[in-house]
Structure formats: structure tokens, C-alpha cells
Write a protein that holds these residues in place. Structure first.
Motif, PDB file in Angstrom:
ATOM      1  N   ILE A  70       9.263  -9.797  -9.816  1.00 19.41           N
ATOM      2  CA  ILE A  70       8.082 -10.655  -9.629  1.00 19.41           C
ATOM      3  C   ILE A  70       6.833 -10.054 -10.261  1.00 19.41           C
ATOM      4  N   ALA A  71       6.905  -8.814 -10.728  1.00 18.66           N
ATOM      5  CA  ALA A  71       5.716  -8.140 -11.262  1.00 18.66           C
ATOM      6  C   ALA A  71       5.030  -8.934 -12.377  1.00 18.66           C
ATOM      7  N   PRO A  72       5.746  -9.475 -13.355  1.00 17.53           N
ATOM      8  CA  PRO A  72       5.047 -10.232 -14.400  1.00 17.53           C
ATOM      9  C   PRO A  72       4.307 -11.464 -13.865  1.00 17.53           C
ATOM     10  N   THR A  73       4.890 -12.149 -12.898  1.00 21.70           N
ATOM     11  CA  THR A  73       4.238 -13.326 -12.320  1.00 21.70           C
ATOM     12  C   THR A  73       2.990 -12.921 -11.549  1.00 21.70           C
ATOM     13  N   VAL A  74       3.092 -11.860 -10.755  1.00 23.32           N
ATOM     14  CA  VAL A  74       1.940 -11.380  -9.999  1.00 23.32           C
ATOM     15  C   VAL A  74       0.866 -10.873 -10.962  1.00 23.32           C
ATOM     16  N   ALA A  75       1.260 -10.148 -11.990  1.00 26.95           N
ATOM     17  CA  ALA A  75       0.295  -9.619 -12.962  1.00 26.95           C
ATOM     18  C   ALA A  75      -0.491 -10.748 -13.618  1.00 26.95           C
ATOM     19  N   ALA A  76       0.183 -11.834 -13.955  1.00 23.65           N
ATOM     20  CA  ALA A  76      -0.489 -12.967 -14.598  1.00 23.65           C
ATOM     21  C   ALA A  76      -1.499 -13.628 -13.670  1.00 23.65           C
ATOM     22  N   ALA A  77      -1.309 -13.513 -12.369  1.00 23.05           N
ATOM     23  CA  ALA A  77      -2.212 -14.149 -11.402  1.00 23.05           C
ATOM     24  C   ALA A  77      -3.417 -13.278 -11.054  1.00 23.05           C
ATOM     25  N   LEU A  78      -3.364 -12.002 -11.384  1.00 23.45           N
ATOM     26  CA  LEU A  78      -4.462 -11.097 -11.021  1.00 23.45           C
ATOM     27  C   LEU A  78      -5.692 -11.344 -11.884  1.00 23.45           C
ATOM     28  N   SER A  79      -6.843 -11.034 -11.315  1.00 29.08           N
ATOM     29  CA  SER A  79      -8.101 -11.202 -12.048  1.00 29.08           C
ATOM     30  C   SER A  79      -8.410 -10.003 -12.943  1.00 29.08           C
ATOM     31  N   THR A  80      -7.528  -9.034 -12.955  1.00 31.14           N
ATOM     32  CA  THR A  80      -7.687  -7.842 -13.787  1.00 31.14           C
ATOM     33  C   THR A  80      -6.337  -7.479 -14.383  1.00 31.14           C
ATOM     34  N   GLU A 121      -5.554  -4.260 -14.901  1.00 34.64           N
ATOM     35  CA  GLU A 121      -5.390  -2.844 -14.604  1.00 34.64           C
ATOM     36  C   GLU A 121      -4.056  -2.602 -13.900  1.00 34.64           C
ATOM     37  N   PRO A 122      -3.246  -1.686 -14.424  1.00 37.89           N
ATOM     38  CA  PRO A 122      -1.953  -1.387 -13.797  1.00 37.89           C
ATOM     39  C   PRO A 122      -2.077  -0.941 -12.340  1.00 37.89           C
ATOM     40  N   ALA A 123      -3.160  -0.250 -12.002  1.00 36.07           N
ATOM     41  CA  ALA A 123      -3.341   0.211 -10.623  1.00 36.07           C
ATOM     42  C   ALA A 123      -3.491  -0.966  -9.668  1.00 36.07           C
ATOM     43  N   ALA A 124      -4.163  -2.023 -10.113  1.00 40.22           N
ATOM     44  CA  ALA A 124      -4.332  -3.209  -9.265  1.00 40.22           C
ATOM     45  C   ALA A 124      -2.991  -3.882  -9.019  1.00 40.22           C
ATOM     46  N   LEU A 125      -2.185  -3.993 -10.062  1.00 36.60           N
ATOM     47  CA  LEU A 125      -0.851  -4.592  -9.904  1.00 36.60           C
ATOM     48  C   LEU A 125      -0.014  -3.767  -8.935  1.00 36.60           C
ATOM     49  N   ALA A 126      -0.014  -2.462  -9.099  1.00 41.53           N
ATOM     50  CA  ALA A 126       0.760  -1.593  -8.199  1.00 41.53           C
ATOM     51  C   ALA A 126       0.288  -1.743  -6.760  1.00 41.53           C
ATOM     52  N   GLU A 127      -1.030  -1.853  -6.556  1.00 41.88           N
ATOM     53  CA  GLU A 127      -1.586  -2.004  -5.208  1.00 41.88           C
ATOM     54  C   GLU A 127      -1.141  -3.327  -4.572  1.00 41.88           C
ATOM     55  N   VAL A 128      -1.200  -4.397  -5.343  1.00 32.87           N
ATOM     56  CA  VAL A 128      -0.805  -5.709  -4.816  1.00 32.87           C
ATOM     57  C   VAL A 128       0.693  -5.735  -4.529  1.00 32.87           C
ATOM     58  N   LEU A 129       1.515  -5.215  -5.432  1.00 33.80           N
ATOM     59  CA  LEU A 129       2.965  -5.198  -5.195  1.00 33.80           C
ATOM     60  C   LEU A 129       3.308  -4.365  -3.960  1.00 33.80           C
ATOM     61  N   ALA A 130       2.626  -3.240  -3.771  1.00 33.62           N
ATOM     62  CA  ALA A 130       2.860  -2.417  -2.576  1.00 33.62           C
ATOM     63  C   ALA A 130       2.446  -3.173  -1.319  1.00 33.62           C
ATOM     64  N   ALA A 131       1.323  -3.894  -1.388  1.00 35.67           N
ATOM     65  CA  ALA A 131       0.874  -4.673  -0.229  1.00 35.67           C
ATOM     66  C   ALA A 131       1.873  -5.780   0.096  1.00 35.67           C
ATOM     67  N   LEU A 132       2.396  -6.432  -0.924  1.00 34.34           N
ATOM     68  CA  LEU A 132       3.398  -7.483  -0.691  1.00 34.34           C
ATOM     69  C   LEU A 132       4.659  -6.904  -0.056  1.00 34.34           C
ATOM     70  N   ASP A 133       5.082  -5.731  -0.515  1.00 36.64           N
ATOM     71  CA  ASP A 133       6.247  -5.074   0.094  1.00 36.64           C
ATOM     72  C   ASP A 133       5.992  -4.766   1.566  1.00 36.64           C
ATOM     73  N   THR A 134       4.787  -4.314   1.885  1.00 39.84           N
ATOM     74  CA  THR A 134       4.437  -3.996   3.275  1.00 39.84           C
ATOM     75  C   THR A 134       4.456  -5.253   4.134  1.00 39.84           C
ATOM     76  N   VAL A 135       3.828  -6.312   3.642  1.00 41.45           N
ATOM     77  CA  VAL A 135       3.802  -7.574   4.392  1.00 41.45           C
ATOM     78  C   VAL A 135       5.230  -8.091   4.583  1.00 41.45           C
ATOM     79  N   ALA A 136       6.038  -8.048   3.532  1.00 38.91           N
ATOM     80  CA  ALA A 136       7.417  -8.539   3.638  1.00 38.91           C
ATOM     81  C   ALA A 136       8.233  -7.714   4.637  1.00 38.91           C
ATOM     82  N   ARG A 137       8.007  -6.424   4.658  1.00 34.77           N
ATOM     83  CA  ARG A 137       8.754  -5.560   5.584  1.00 34.77           C
ATOM     84  C   ARG A 137       8.432  -5.899   7.037  1.00 34.77           C
TER      85      ARG A 137
END
Length: 140
Positions: free
Chosen positions: A106-116, A118-134
């Protein structure tokens, strides 16, 4: 975050999921996913019960169930109490489609939706999604 923001975030996440999900060509993926989730959470259920719980029209549920049965994701057996009804349940054996969808990044889809970009922002959002899903994962 308040309830309205939570609902809007949920809608955004649904849209991202739909974008990441490969189409089967038949359309209605959202309905199929909703029906599949409900059947998985309520084994031994009927089309009418799914329609009541989800708020979807019975005809839409019937169509989604037909697609899920054809794909092998949902099994049906006659209801012993009423042979005219079918009891629906999850197929315990993953189908090719389920394996295909589970392997999607899902990383490419999430990356396309971000307002930046920056790889760090993508990593932060993906980690947050993993936490919420868990913590909020639907019953499977």
C-alpha cells in the motif's frame, strides 16, 4: 481528534484502500469487502442477516455473496432449519485472490495521497497505520 474528523479519516482510508485494491472488472469492490467482512465476523449467517447488519440492499448483498462464492472466499450450505436459506461462512482455505490482495504494497498509494514527498513522512504514516490496525483490527 473528534468524531467528525474520525469519520472523515475513515472515508479517506476507505478511498485509499479502494485505490490500492486491484479491480476484478465487475465493480462493487467496496460492497464485496463489506459483505465478506460481515460474513467472516458472523459465520453461519444468511443474506438477509448480512443486509440487516450492513444496511446494504438485499440485492446488493446477494450479488456480493455470489461473487464471493464464485471466487471461493465464502462457502454456503443449506440451513437445516429452513432448507430454502443458505448459511454463509468463510472458506478457511485462502483463495488466489486473497493471496494476491494480501501481497499488495500500500506504500505507493499512501505516498501519492500525502501532502509531502518526504520518505520520513511516508514511514511515519505507514507505522501509524500498522499501529491502528494492530489495535483496531476487525475480527478475522
Amino acid at each position: 481528534m473528534g468524531p467528525v474528523e474520525l469519520m472523515l479519516l475513515g472515508r479517506t482510508l476507505m478511498k485509499l484502500g479502494e485505490q490500492a485494491l486491484p479491480s476484478t472488472g465487475g465493480g462493487g469492490e467496496r460492497t464485496v469487502v463489506i459483505v465478506m467482512s460481515d460474513v467472516y465476523e458472523h459465520p453461519g449467517t444468511t443474506v438477509g442477516e448480512v443486509a440487516t447488519r450492513t444496511g446494504l440492499p438485499q440485492s446488493a448483498v446477494s450479488g456480493a455473496v455470489a461473487r464471493l462464492r464464485e471466487a471461493g472466499s465464502v462457502l454456503a450450505e443449506p440451513d437445516p432449519a429452513d432448507r430454502r436459506r443458505q448459511l454463509l461462512a468463510r472458506n478457511p482455505t485462502p483463495t488466489a485472490r486473497q493471496r494476491e490482495v494480501a501481497a499488495i504494497d500500500i506504500a505507493p498509494t499512501v505516498a501519492a495521497a500525502l501532502s509531502t514527498d518526504e520518505p520520513a513522512a511516508l514511514a511515519e504514516v505507514l507505522a501509524a497505520l500498522d499501529t491502528v490496525a494492530r489495535h483496531l483490527r476487525p475480527h478475522r
